[in-house]
Write a protein that holds these residues in place. Sequence first.
Motif, PDB file in Angstrom:
ATOM      1  N   GLU A 104       0.932  -1.303  -0.189  1.00  0.00           N
ATOM      2  CA  GLU A 104       0.129  -0.096  -0.011  1.00  0.00           C
ATOM      3  C   GLU A 104       0.914   1.077   0.157  1.00  0.00           C
ATOM      4  O   GLU A 104       0.520   2.168  -0.749  1.00  0.00           O
ATOM      5  N   CYS A 107       3.680   0.813  -3.462  1.00  0.00           N
ATOM      6  CA  CYS A 107       3.061   0.741  -4.884  1.00  0.00           C
ATOM      7  C   CYS A 107       2.132   1.564  -4.920  1.00  0.00           C
ATOM      8  O   CYS A 107       1.901   2.347  -5.825  1.00  0.00           O
ATOM      9  N   ARG A 108       0.728   1.582  -4.226  1.00  0.00           N
ATOM     10  CA  ARG A 108      -0.273   2.055  -4.399  1.00  0.00           C
ATOM     11  C   ARG A 108      -0.291   3.680  -4.265  1.00  0.00           C
ATOM     12  O   ARG A 108      -0.598   4.441  -4.895  1.00  0.00           O
ATOM     13  N   LEU A 111       1.576   4.920  -7.365  1.00  0.00           N
ATOM     14  CA  LEU A 111       0.674   4.917  -8.629  1.00  0.00           C
ATOM     15  C   LEU A 111      -0.383   6.195  -8.338  1.00  0.00           C
ATOM     16  O   LEU A 111      -0.627   6.803  -9.337  1.00  0.00           O
ATOM     17  N   ALA A 112      -0.745   6.258  -7.079  1.00  0.00           N
ATOM     18  CA  ALA A 112      -1.914   7.517  -6.770  1.00  0.00           C
ATOM     19  C   ALA A 112      -1.116   8.888  -7.258  1.00  0.00           C
ATOM     20  O   ALA A 112      -1.832   9.508  -8.016  1.00  0.00           O
ATOM     21  N   GLU A 115      -0.687   8.823 -11.323  1.00  0.00           N
ATOM     22  CA  GLU A 115      -2.241   9.008 -11.716  1.00  0.00           C
ATOM     23  C   GLU A 115      -2.613  10.395 -11.591  1.00  0.00           C
ATOM     24  O   GLU A 115      -3.344  11.012 -12.503  1.00  0.00           O
ATOM     25  N   ALA A 161       9.239  -1.462  -8.333  1.00  0.00           N
ATOM     26  CA  ALA A 161       8.011  -1.324  -8.972  1.00  0.00           C
ATOM     27  C   ALA A 161       7.838   0.077  -9.065  1.00  0.00           C
ATOM     28  O   ALA A 161       7.204   0.697 -10.068  1.00  0.00           O
ATOM     29  N   TRP A 164       9.806   1.853 -11.566  1.00  0.00           N
ATOM     30  CA  TRP A 164       9.206   1.494 -12.904  1.00  0.00           C
ATOM     31  C   TRP A 164       8.021   2.456 -13.253  1.00  0.00           C
ATOM     32  O   TRP A 164       7.824   2.614 -14.491  1.00  0.00           O
ATOM     33  N   TYR A 165       7.092   2.529 -12.277  1.00  0.00           N
ATOM     34  CA  TYR A 165       6.091   3.221 -12.636  1.00  0.00           C
ATOM     35  C   TYR A 165       6.395   4.726 -13.016  1.00  0.00           C
ATOM     36  O   TYR A 165       5.805   5.138 -13.937  1.00  0.00           O
ATOM     37  N   TYR A 169       5.420   6.074 -16.720  1.00  0.00           N
ATOM     38  CA  TYR A 169       4.381   7.202 -16.725  1.00  0.00           C
ATOM     39  C   TYR A 169       5.413   8.402 -17.765  1.00  0.00           C
ATOM     40  O   TYR A 169       4.620   9.177 -18.308  1.00  0.00           O
TER      41      TYR A 169
ATOM     42  N   TRP B 100      -4.737   0.284 -10.765  1.00  0.00           N
ATOM     43  CA  TRP B 100      -5.307  -0.235  -9.411  1.00  0.00           C
ATOM     44  C   TRP B 100      -5.705  -1.881  -9.472  1.00  0.00           C
ATOM     45  O   TRP B 100      -5.301  -2.713  -8.515  1.00  0.00           O
ATOM     46  N   LEU B 103      -2.829  -4.163 -10.141  1.00  0.00           N
ATOM     47  CA  LEU B 103      -2.113  -4.110  -8.666  1.00  0.00           C
ATOM     48  C   LEU B 103      -2.756  -5.206  -7.823  1.00  0.00           C
ATOM     49  O   LEU B 103      -1.890  -5.942  -7.307  1.00  0.00           O
ATOM     50  N   ARG B 108      -1.162  -8.209  -4.965  1.00  0.00           N
ATOM     51  CA  ARG B 108      -1.666  -8.771  -3.737  1.00  0.00           C
ATOM     52  C   ARG B 108      -2.224 -10.125  -4.052  1.00  0.00           C
ATOM     53  O   ARG B 108      -1.917 -10.908  -2.976  1.00  0.00           O
ATOM     54  N   ILE B 154       2.294  -1.415 -17.002  1.00  0.00           N
ATOM     55  CA  ILE B 154       1.946  -1.408 -15.539  1.00  0.00           C
ATOM     56  C   ILE B 154       1.832  -2.948 -15.149  1.00  0.00           C
ATOM     57  O   ILE B 154       2.341  -3.416 -14.475  1.00  0.00           O
ATOM     58  N   VAL B 157       5.189  -4.432 -14.879  1.00  0.00           N
ATOM     59  CA  VAL B 157       5.834  -4.094 -13.700  1.00  0.00           C
ATOM     60  C   VAL B 157       5.259  -5.344 -12.483  1.00  0.00           C
ATOM     61  O   VAL B 157       5.995  -5.655 -11.942  1.00  0.00           O
ATOM     62  N   MET B 160       6.516  -8.683 -12.865  1.00  0.00           N
ATOM     63  CA  MET B 160       7.917  -8.687 -12.586  1.00  0.00           C
ATOM     64  C   MET B 160       7.902  -8.720 -10.956  1.00  0.00           C
ATOM     65  O   MET B 160       8.701  -9.415 -10.229  1.00  0.00           O
TER      66      MET B 160
END
Lengths: 330, 330
Positions: A104, A107-108, A111-112, A115, A161, A164-165, A169, B100, B103, B108, B154, B157, B160
């Motif tokens: 969370e 990664c999340r 990404l947030a 994005e 990760a 890489w995001y 992007y 999301w 992911l 997860r 994504i 990623v 991976m």
Amino acid sequence: MEIKEAFLGKKVLIAGGLGFIGSNLAKKLAALGARVSILDALIPEHGGSMFHAADLPSPADLTVADARDEAKLIPLLEGRDYLFHLAGQTSHLDSMRDPWTDLEMNCRTSLAILEAVRKVRGGTKVVFASTRQLYGIPRSLPVRESHPVVPVDINGVHKMAAEWYHGIYHKVYGIPAAIVRLTNTYGPRMRIKDARQTFLGDWIRRLLKNEEILVFGEGSQLRDFTYVDDASDALLLAACREEATGQIFNLGGERAISLRDLADLLVELNGRGSYRIVPFPDELKAIDIGDFYADYSLIRSRLGWVPSVDLREGLRKTLEYFRAHGEHYL
Amino acid sequence: MEIKEAFLGKKVLIAGGLGFIGSNLAKKLAALGARVSILDALIPEHGGSMFHAADLPSPADLTVADARDEAKLIPLLEGRDYLFHLAGQTSHLDSMRDPWTDLEMNCRTSLAILEAVRKVRGGTKVVFASTRQLYGIPRSLPVRESHPVVPVDINGVHKMAAEWYHGIYHKVYGIPAAIVRLTNTYGPRMRIKDARQTFLGDWIRRLLKNEEILVFGEGSQLRDFTYVDDASDALLLAACREEATGQIFNLGGERAISLRDLADLLVELNGRGSYRIVPFPDELKAIDIGDFYADYSLIRSRLGWVPSVDLREGLRKTLEYFRAHGEHYL
């Protein structure tokens, strides 16, 4: 130095700006005349602290919210020139005990952030604070950026990760992004409460509390360290220099030092204290990486960055800071 | 072939076992005398289908649940000899539109599977179906396992990251795990409803519906393909052979073929149809990887795997299957 002019009047957002590095960076940016806003979730035990809000120009510049909350993040990105992404979880141990939270937080959250930047389309330059952790056990020393990425723990996987995001992007959506791989950053405001994030923080706490430092292994392991002001300068250069976009840069220290020598130096600078060499706890041994020190010649040659605070001076300042403000960190 | 004896009476769990590859694998394992259980979340549009449950020996062998639901997963792992991990999301396009879900489905889910295996401590061997997607744009052809991993989307990623989870849980916790990097697997039960997962599925649907096939680019791009029975054999070998533990293996096809030649072959096998060369849609162009074909000499030399079904024969069987059962897939 060109950093001086680059941030005057610029709108900057620091995600994770109440943490150790983020708050040092905020202080520096404010001094450079930037209009600094901070986003921090103040998640317990992650390093963010309201004590670090004291330097902010005005209370309005702080948003206590999670970067995963798009409704909070998007308004903060409007018209923003720079975004420093220092949000995330950095404990290797925690990532093994609780991979979910690490997923969370790293990664999340990343990404947030990306994005949101993509949606706002404001040309915000993103600088991501990554880590040397993702190199894993060095195959050769010093470690260059071309060294294979071989993470040894879940935190390393998620930081990889997140890198890489940023790359994707950048390539797919044209978002300007640069990545700095930090190595053992230390200094005022670092987390010293326990050993979850850095062993050096643990050592400093023990010194301050007159407890014996525990040096794991045989004390011969080599590490390099970056003083937090130097790390901040590197992040600023990666932000304001166009040629940094799309790149990954190592940081490093002016020298590598063995853990035993580091313990000696700390005890000397502190004026008292002691250490003991003890075997690695199993949990740490499984994810230990042996000797590590980075080759920072890429950022030196491209952006002119070099560490300017040597280890002795940096540790002296760090101990001084925690002697004055230790009660906020213990 | 040693696969024949290896699975007799063994307890096998297939996560994602109602999907394309998972259900073909289940059928094969049942024929080999294994005691097969299936876990599938039947998430809409992901390829899992109750139509694929028809071959199961008994209704009790199917659990419709999400692998992220530990309370469901852990009892299924007790006393299990093998776990095939084919759960996840495979659409590159979807991963860019909705990172999301990707992911959740890939990171997860993989963590949930490995955490559950770690907790049960039953020595279950895990085989993870990964993808050639994480190589990105090939720097040299054919692509070997030592090729750098450079994901371009994504999904790449997250696949991976999922590979690294398996490697770390193997090294840190001793969980026996093997990874197979699939390349363009095709055959009966593949998803043909739209172009989200494979262009070949899209082509087959168009052929069946008497619509023109759209070949993106110039038709000269090279790809290799693995028939699903061959992919299943590779997964079985990776499971039953001890020397596969801790390893990553490419699969590949018996030859590389241009998209134009592939379209010609399909039209010929179908007895009618047509195709048209059209420019890449922007969304796909941004994440396209150019020519790709894999070097599978490692799994050939270590485990004795070679593709046994050639492309003509495989496509013929595939078209035949969808002519008979197309209504379940459109």
